[in-house]
Design a protein around this motif. Structure first.
Motif, PDB file in Angstrom:
ATOM      1  N   PRO A 134       0.813  -1.224   0.000  1.00  0.00           N
ATOM      2  CA  PRO A 134       0.000   0.000   0.000  1.00  0.00           C
ATOM      3  C   PRO A 134       0.844   1.270   0.000  1.00  0.00           C
ATOM      4  N   ALA A 135       1.902   1.286   0.808  1.00  0.00           N
ATOM      5  CA  ALA A 135       2.746   2.479   0.881  1.00  0.00           C
ATOM      6  C   ALA A 135       3.480   2.718  -0.432  1.00  0.00           C
ATOM      7  N   LEU A 136       4.001   1.657  -1.031  1.00  0.00           N
ATOM      8  CA  LEU A 136       4.753   1.810  -2.276  1.00  0.00           C
ATOM      9  C   LEU A 136       3.841   2.238  -3.424  1.00  0.00           C
ATOM     10  N   GLU A 137       2.641   1.692  -3.503  1.00  0.00           N
ATOM     11  CA  GLU A 137       1.738   2.085  -4.580  1.00  0.00           C
ATOM     12  C   GLU A 137       1.298   3.547  -4.414  1.00  0.00           C
ATOM     13  N   THR A 138       1.090   3.973  -3.178  1.00  0.00           N
ATOM     14  CA  THR A 138       0.764   5.383  -2.942  1.00  0.00           C
ATOM     15  C   THR A 138       1.932   6.273  -3.350  1.00  0.00           C
ATOM     16  N   ALA A 139       3.135   5.876  -2.968  1.00  0.00           N
ATOM     17  CA  ALA A 139       4.319   6.665  -3.303  1.00  0.00           C
ATOM     18  C   ALA A 139       4.543   6.729  -4.815  1.00  0.00           C
ATOM     19  N   ILE A 140       4.281   5.623  -5.514  1.00  0.00           N
ATOM     20  CA  ILE A 140       4.426   5.627  -6.978  1.00  0.00           C
ATOM     21  C   ILE A 140       3.406   6.573  -7.599  1.00  0.00           C
ATOM     22  N   ALA A 141       2.177   6.545  -7.104  1.00  0.00           N
ATOM     23  CA  ALA A 141       1.144   7.449  -7.618  1.00  0.00           C
ATOM     24  C   ALA A 141       1.529   8.908  -7.388  1.00  0.00           C
ATOM     25  N   GLY A 150      12.365   6.805  -6.452  1.00  0.00           N
ATOM     26  CA  GLY A 150      12.806   5.536  -5.877  1.00  0.00           C
ATOM     27  C   GLY A 150      11.704   4.547  -5.578  1.00  0.00           C
ATOM     28  N   ALA A 151      10.462   5.007  -5.439  1.00  0.00           N
ATOM     29  CA  ALA A 151       9.391   4.116  -4.997  1.00  0.00           C
ATOM     30  C   ALA A 151       9.158   2.960  -5.966  1.00  0.00           C
ATOM     31  N   ALA A 152       9.142   3.238  -7.254  1.00  0.00           N
ATOM     32  CA  ALA A 152       8.914   2.166  -8.230  1.00  0.00           C
ATOM     33  C   ALA A 152      10.078   1.182  -8.230  1.00  0.00           C
ATOM     34  N   ARG A 153      11.290   1.674  -8.014  1.00  0.00           N
ATOM     35  CA  ARG A 153      12.450   0.774  -7.921  1.00  0.00           C
ATOM     36  C   ARG A 153      12.332  -0.130  -6.702  1.00  0.00           C
ATOM     37  N   TRP A 154      11.859   0.434  -5.579  1.00  0.00           N
ATOM     38  CA  TRP A 154      11.705  -0.379  -4.374  1.00  0.00           C
ATOM     39  C   TRP A 154      10.664  -1.468  -4.591  1.00  0.00           C
ATOM     40  N   LEU A 155       9.545  -1.124  -5.230  1.00  0.00           N
ATOM     41  CA  LEU A 155       8.537  -2.149  -5.478  1.00  0.00           C
ATOM     42  C   LEU A 155       9.082  -3.220  -6.421  1.00  0.00           C
ATOM     43  N   LEU A 211      10.816  -0.529 -13.249  1.00  0.00           N
ATOM     44  CA  LEU A 211      12.078   0.186 -13.381  1.00  0.00           C
ATOM     45  C   LEU A 211      11.973   1.311 -14.408  1.00  0.00           C
ATOM     46  N   LEU A 212      11.214   1.087 -15.478  1.00  0.00           N
ATOM     47  CA  LEU A 212      10.970   2.167 -16.434  1.00  0.00           C
ATOM     48  C   LEU A 212      10.190   3.302 -15.774  1.00  0.00           C
ATOM     49  N   THR A 213       9.230   2.944 -14.926  1.00  0.00           N
ATOM     50  CA  THR A 213       8.474   3.957 -14.190  1.00  0.00           C
ATOM     51  C   THR A 213       9.397   4.752 -13.276  1.00  0.00           C
ATOM     52  N   ALA A 214      10.324   4.062 -12.616  1.00  0.00           N
ATOM     53  CA  ALA A 214      11.273   4.739 -11.733  1.00  0.00           C
ATOM     54  C   ALA A 214      12.092   5.767 -12.504  1.00  0.00           C
ATOM     55  N   LEU A 215      12.510   5.428 -13.710  1.00  0.00           N
ATOM     56  CA  LEU A 215      13.291   6.359 -14.525  1.00  0.00           C
ATOM     57  C   LEU A 215      12.431   7.510 -15.040  1.00  0.00           C
ATOM     58  N   ASP A 216      11.171   7.231 -15.297  1.00  0.00           N
ATOM     59  CA  ASP A 216      10.254   8.299 -15.701  1.00  0.00           C
ATOM     60  C   ASP A 216      10.074   9.299 -14.571  1.00  0.00           C
ATOM     61  N   HIS A 217       9.979   8.802 -13.342  1.00  0.00           N
ATOM     62  CA  HIS A 217       9.797   9.677 -12.186  1.00  0.00           C
ATOM     63  C   HIS A 217      11.072  10.423 -11.817  1.00  0.00           C
ATOM     64  N   ASP A 218      12.221   9.813 -12.111  1.00  0.00           N
ATOM     65  CA  ASP A 218      13.514  10.425 -11.776  1.00  0.00           C
ATOM     66  C   ASP A 218      14.537  10.016 -12.829  1.00  0.00           C
ATOM     67  N   PRO A 219      14.692  10.804 -13.916  1.00  0.00           N
ATOM     68  CA  PRO A 219      15.619  10.444 -14.991  1.00  0.00           C
ATOM     69  C   PRO A 219      17.069  10.297 -14.533  1.00  0.00           C
ATOM     70  N   GLY A 220      17.404  10.861 -13.391  1.00  0.00           N
ATOM     71  CA  GLY A 220      18.761  10.733 -12.878  1.00  0.00           C
ATOM     72  C   GLY A 220      18.974   9.531 -11.985  1.00  0.00           C
ATOM     73  N   ASP A 221      18.008   8.644 -11.922  1.00  0.00           N
ATOM     74  CA  ASP A 221      18.055   7.478 -11.029  1.00  0.00           C
ATOM     75  C   ASP A 221      18.918   6.385 -11.652  1.00  0.00           C
ATOM     76  N   ASP A 222      20.222   6.479 -11.447  1.00  0.00           N
ATOM     77  CA  ASP A 222      21.120   5.498 -12.040  1.00  0.00           C
ATOM     78  C   ASP A 222      21.053   4.138 -11.349  1.00  0.00           C
ATOM     79  N   ARG A 223      20.544   4.082 -10.120  1.00  0.00           N
ATOM     80  CA  ARG A 223      20.331   2.780  -9.490  1.00  0.00           C
ATOM     81  C   ARG A 223      19.307   1.978 -10.286  1.00  0.00           C
ATOM     82  N   SER A 224      18.208   2.635 -10.644  1.00  0.00           N
ATOM     83  CA  SER A 224      17.198   1.949 -11.450  1.00  0.00           C
ATOM     84  C   SER A 224      17.740   1.633 -12.833  1.00  0.00           C
ATOM     85  N   ARG A 225      18.515   2.551 -13.384  1.00  0.00           N
ATOM     86  CA  ARG A 225      19.073   2.326 -14.723  1.00  0.00           C
ATOM     87  C   ARG A 225      20.000   1.124 -14.711  1.00  0.00           C
TER      88      ARG A 225
END
Length: 240
Positions: free
Chosen positions: A87-94, A99-104, A132-146
């Motif tokens: 629930p927390a991760l889906e709220t954070a993604i919305a 980072g939230a999408a990467r964590w999920l 992971l694509l969502t994580a990059l959409d939310h934060d293009p500088g997220d090299d952890r997700s990349r």
């Protein structure tokens, strides 16, 4: 258990009873007694449900960050995933929380075990790749997700060449001409990620093999020129 507070999240410690119950649960996990573990987890979840929603949210994101980014060895049973993390991760993604999408995505094994999430796995919206694509959409500088996405794509690319010299795979089946073209486009994305991370040289052989065989197999499918199979086509040379 100390929690690492993710960027953009206001961290709060759990109030004393749930925090104590969390420690009891972790000790039960360490002892390896199933009944004791389940009872401890249920008591913790009941107390956790009484906390303010903001406190639940912040604690859950801190736990997710610790596990996925910091490699904490905290066991995540399905009830904990369903009631606390999901629930927390889906709220954070919305809310497009970095980072939230990467964590999920880091809980993909738990996602697969949740029957209620299967439709979203089937339509591709809750796969590790999509998250992971969502994580990059939310934060293009997220090299952890990349980096995680690059590893995922490298595995997929290697799998496409797994049956050589029989042919190129798409999933579990032989690739079609159009699928070869699609994989060439995906390969372009893979190259961009590797260049961005400065590690293109590590994948130079894989990229070269994919580029060669995706093009050669597509040509073979459209004009075999009397070759009995793809291996025969390659042995004769592409300019038959």
């Amino acid at each position: 258990m100390p929690q690492t507070v993710p960027q953009g999240v206001v961290g709060r410690r759990l109030s004393s009873p749930p925090s104590d119950l969390w420690d009891v649960y972790l000790e039960a996990e360490r002892r390896g007694l199933r009944g004791e573990r389940n009872d401890a987890l249920n008591r913790f979840l009941a107390a956790f449900a009484e906390l303010h929603q903001t406190e639940q949210h912040d604690w859950a994101l801190g736990l997710a960050s610790n596990i996925v980014d910091d490699n904490a060895s905290t066991p995540i049973r399905l009830p904990l995933f369903r009631s606390v993390l999901l629930p927390a991760l889906e709220t954070a993604i919305a809310q497009r929380t970095p980072g939230a999408a990467r964590w999920l995505a880091g809980f993909v094994q738990q996602i697969y075990k949740c029957r209620e999430l299967r439709p979203r796995l089937m339509d591709g919206t809750l796969t590790e790749h999509a998250l992971l694509l969502t994580a990059l959409d939310h934060d293009p500088g997220d090299d952890r997700s990349r980096r995680k996405l690059l590893g995922l794509l490298a595995s997929r690319l290697n799998n496409t060449l797994h049956e050589l010299p029989t042919g190129v795979l798409y999933g579990n089946d032989g690739a079609s001409f159009d699928q070869c073209r699609e994989m060439l486009q995906e390969l372009d994305g893979f190259i961009r990620y590797a260049n961005r991370l400065g590690i293109a040289e590590e994948y130079a052989d894989l990229v070269a093999n994919c580029q060669f065989h995706y093009k050669a197999y597509a040509e073979y499918l459209t004009d075999r020129r009397e070759a009995s199979c793809y291996a025969d086509y390659l042995s004769r040379g592409r300019d038959l």
